[in-house]
Each structure stands twice: as C-alpha cells, then as structure tokens.
Motif scaffolding. Structure first.
Motif, PDB file in Angstrom:
ATOM      1  N   LEU A  42       0.824  -1.211   0.000  1.00 38.42           N
ATOM      2  CA  LEU A  42       0.000   0.000   0.000  1.00 38.42           C
ATOM      3  C   LEU A  42       0.860   1.264   0.000  1.00 38.42           C
ATOM      4  CD1 LEU A  42      -2.807  -1.112   2.461  1.00 38.42           C
ATOM      5  CD2 LEU A  42      -3.016  -0.785  -0.012  1.00 38.42           C
ATOM      6  N   LEU A  43       1.920   1.256   0.792  1.00 42.25           N
ATOM      7  CA  LEU A  43       2.815   2.421   0.816  1.00 42.25           C
ATOM      8  C   LEU A  43       3.515   2.596  -0.529  1.00 42.25           C
ATOM      9  CD1 LEU A  43       4.294   2.151   4.414  1.00 42.25           C
ATOM     10  CD2 LEU A  43       2.714   3.896   3.552  1.00 42.25           C
ATOM     11  N   ASN A  44       3.849   1.488  -1.190  1.00 48.62           N
ATOM     12  CA  ASN A  44       4.462   1.595  -2.516  1.00 48.62           C
ATOM     13  C   ASN A  44       3.480   2.154  -3.542  1.00 48.62           C
ATOM     14  OD1 ASN A  44       7.039   0.697  -1.841  1.00 48.62           O
ATOM     15  ND2 ASN A  44       6.507  -1.458  -2.129  1.00 48.62           N
ATOM     16  N   ILE A  45       2.218   1.736  -3.450  1.00 46.48           N
ATOM     17  CA  ILE A  45       1.224   2.303  -4.356  1.00 46.48           C
ATOM     18  C   ILE A  45       1.037   3.791  -4.065  1.00 46.48           C
ATOM     19  CG2 ILE A  45      -1.199   2.244  -5.066  1.00 46.48           C
ATOM     20  CD1 ILE A  45      -1.142  -0.785  -4.454  1.00 46.48           C
ATOM     21  N   LEU A  46       1.012   4.135  -2.789  1.00 46.08           N
ATOM     22  CA  LEU A  46       0.895   5.551  -2.421  1.00 46.08           C
ATOM     23  C   LEU A  46       2.035   6.365  -3.043  1.00 46.08           C
ATOM     24  CD1 LEU A  46      -0.716   7.603  -0.656  1.00 46.08           C
ATOM     25  CD2 LEU A  46       0.937   7.117   1.162  1.00 46.08           C
ATOM     26  N   LYS A  47       3.227   5.794  -3.065  1.00 46.34           N
ATOM     27  CA  LYS A  47       4.377   6.498  -3.649  1.00 46.34           C
ATOM     28  C   LYS A  47       4.210   6.734  -5.148  1.00 46.34           C
ATOM     29  CE  LYS A  47       7.647   4.791  -0.195  1.00 46.34           C
ATOM     30  NZ  LYS A  47       8.734   3.828   0.088  1.00 46.34           N
ATOM     31  N   CYS A  48       3.341   5.962  -5.791  1.00 48.45           N
ATOM     32  CA  CYS A  48       3.069   6.190  -7.214  1.00 48.45           C
ATOM     33  C   CYS A  48       2.416   7.549  -7.454  1.00 48.45           C
ATOM     34  CB  CYS A  48       2.162   5.091  -7.769  1.00 48.45           C
ATOM     35  SG  CYS A  48       2.924   3.459  -7.851  1.00 48.45           S
ATOM     36  N   LEU A  49       1.880   8.171  -6.401  1.00 48.66           N
ATOM     37  CA  LEU A  49       1.254   9.483  -6.533  1.00 48.66           C
ATOM     38  C   LEU A  49       2.284  10.612  -6.514  1.00 48.66           C
ATOM     39  CD1 LEU A  49      -1.890   9.026  -4.242  1.00 48.66           C
ATOM     40  CD2 LEU A  49      -1.668   8.613  -6.698  1.00 48.66           C
ATOM     41  N   ARG A  50       3.548  10.266  -6.296  1.00 47.49           N
ATOM     42  CA  ARG A  50       4.608  11.274  -6.398  1.00 47.49           C
ATOM     43  C   ARG A  50       4.774  11.645  -7.867  1.00 47.49           C
ATOM     44  NH1 ARG A  50       9.257   8.306  -2.772  1.00 47.49           N
ATOM     45  NH2 ARG A  50       8.758   9.271  -0.774  1.00 47.49           N
ATOM     46  N   GLY A  51       5.155  12.869  -8.097  1.00 46.10           N
ATOM     47  CA  GLY A  51       5.417  13.248  -9.485  1.00 46.10           C
ATOM     48  C   GLY A  51       4.966  14.653  -9.779  1.00 46.10           C
ATOM     49  N   PRO A  52       4.574  14.905 -11.022  1.00 47.96           N
ATOM     50  CA  PRO A  52       4.185  16.265 -11.397  1.00 47.96           C
ATOM     51  C   PRO A  52       2.978  16.723 -10.576  1.00 47.96           C
ATOM     52  CG  PRO A  52       3.525  14.704 -13.094  1.00 47.96           C
ATOM     53  CD  PRO A  52       4.388  13.951 -12.127  1.00 47.96           C
ATOM     54  N   THR A  53       2.951  18.000 -10.300  1.00 51.15           N
ATOM     55  CA  THR A  53       1.833  18.547  -9.525  1.00 51.15           C
ATOM     56  C   THR A  53       0.593  18.751 -10.387  1.00 51.15           C
ATOM     57  OG1 THR A  53       2.467  20.849  -9.934  1.00 51.15           O
ATOM     58  CG2 THR A  53       3.453  19.756  -8.008  1.00 51.15           C
ATOM     59  N   LEU A  54       0.749  18.701 -11.698  1.00 49.95           N
ATOM     60  CA  LEU A  54      -0.379  18.822 -12.627  1.00 49.95           C
ATOM     61  C   LEU A  54      -1.157  20.121 -12.406  1.00 49.95           C
ATOM     62  CD1 LEU A  54      -1.580  15.111 -12.394  1.00 49.95           C
ATOM     63  CD2 LEU A  54      -0.029  16.135 -14.093  1.00 49.95           C
TER      64      LEU A  54
END
Length: 200
Positions: A42-54
């Motif tokens: 779950l924490l790894n999936i949460l880290k998928c939300l890192r990235g451009p602020t859009l």
C-alpha cells in the motif's frame, strides 16, 4: 502469523482436480503471503502518486500525507487517519473510479462509516468545483438521508479540499506505519470470496 511454505506445491495443474486439503493449504499460503506484505504494498502504491503537480501547488502524494497529518493532529479515529492517507490511492491504478477503488481497499479493515466516506468522497469533493466545469456542485445532496452524509462533508472540508498547502508540515509516510499495521492486521470484515447467488 505463519510464513508461507515455499517448498510444497499442489500436484495438479487445473483447479478442478483440487481437494479440500489442497484448498485449505493454498488458502493459508495466500493469506500469509498477502498479509505479510500488505502495508508495504500500500505504501508503494501511495508512492506512485509522487510526481508532477499537474497544476496544483503539491503532488497527490503530499496531498495524501497532508490529509492524514491533519486528521491525526485533529484527533480523528485510527480508521479515518488511515483512510485519509489512502483516500486517493486509486488515482494510481483506477483514475476513473478512484473513490470506489480506495474504498474497496479499506473496506475489510475499517468501520462502515469510514468506508462510506471514502467511497463517496469524490462526489462530495465536487461541491468545491463541479459548478466551474458545468456540473452540479450539489450532486452530493442525493445522499442527504445517509447517516454518513455529514461525516463525508466534514472529511472533504477538513481533510481534502484544503490539503494542497506546500507550507503545511506534513508527517512522513513512515510516521503512519504503526497505525497502518494496526488497521491492516485486523481480521477481514468481508468474506474473501463472495458466495454465488442463489438461483431464483
């Protein structure tokens, strides 16, 4: 919790040949394996939300940390804090129905009200912007009779729409690890497989 038995495998290659003993063994193997790595996954999936602020001031990962940090500091329940951290987790793998996806992940482990809030937060969050896109900001009113309506309004007001502040002191994801371990170590409140419907 027992560790998976990596030395034993069943003797068949088609499930129709399995025995009750086989399935008891396989069920225990699967349960031990998925539970052991659940919080890490779950924490790894949460880290998928890192990235451009859009276009937002912060990315979806920091938005999630901010939501959970505010909920924890406001003394919300363990269930709600965990849900705040993971409420947008579906954005990483189910962007068209992220609320339902996040709620499905939480459902076996959290109380009914928390599950309901996360399942509906996308629609309730629309109060703040649907009208700017030609939609109905009051679409949430269809759920006004729900006992969880006010809780969902409060969640969106206090832990979603206002959680885009780059100056807010977010806690780190690992700070929530003990809380997540507690929530996701609970026995499941829903069956692992749904029973088949009775023919009418």
């Amino acid at each position: 919790m027992s560790s998976p038995d990596t030395d034993r495998i069943v003797s068949w290659t088609a499930m129709e040949h399995g025995t009750a003993e086989d399935y008891a063994f396989l069920d225990s193997q699967h349960y031990a394996h998925v539970r052991e790595g659940l919080v890490d996954n779950l924490l790894n999936i949460l880290k998928c939300l890192r990235g451009p602020t859009l276009g937002y001031p912060i990315d979806r990962y920091d938005h999630s940390l901010q939501s959970a940090s505010r909920a924890l500091r406001n003394g919300e329940s363990t269930d709600l804090v965990a849900a705040a951290l993971l409420h947008d987790i579906g954005d990483a793998f189910a962007p068209e129905n992220h609320s339902a996806a996040g709620a499905a992940v939480l459902q076996p482990y959290v109380d009914e009200g928390t599950h309901w809030v996360i399942a509906h937060h996308g629609l309730f969050q629309g109060y703040y912007y649907f009208h700017h896109l030609g939609g109905d900001r009051d679409a949430r009113e269809q759920y006004q009779s729900s006992p969880h309506y006010d809780a969902c309004v409060d969640f969106c007001e206090n832990y979603d729409q206002n959680c885009f502040d780059p100056k807010y002191p977010n806690l780190a994801a690992e700070d929530f690890r003990p809380l997540l371990d507690e929530v996701f170590s609970r026995p499941s409140q829903v069956p692992a497989t749904a029973p088949l419907p009775t023919p009418s």
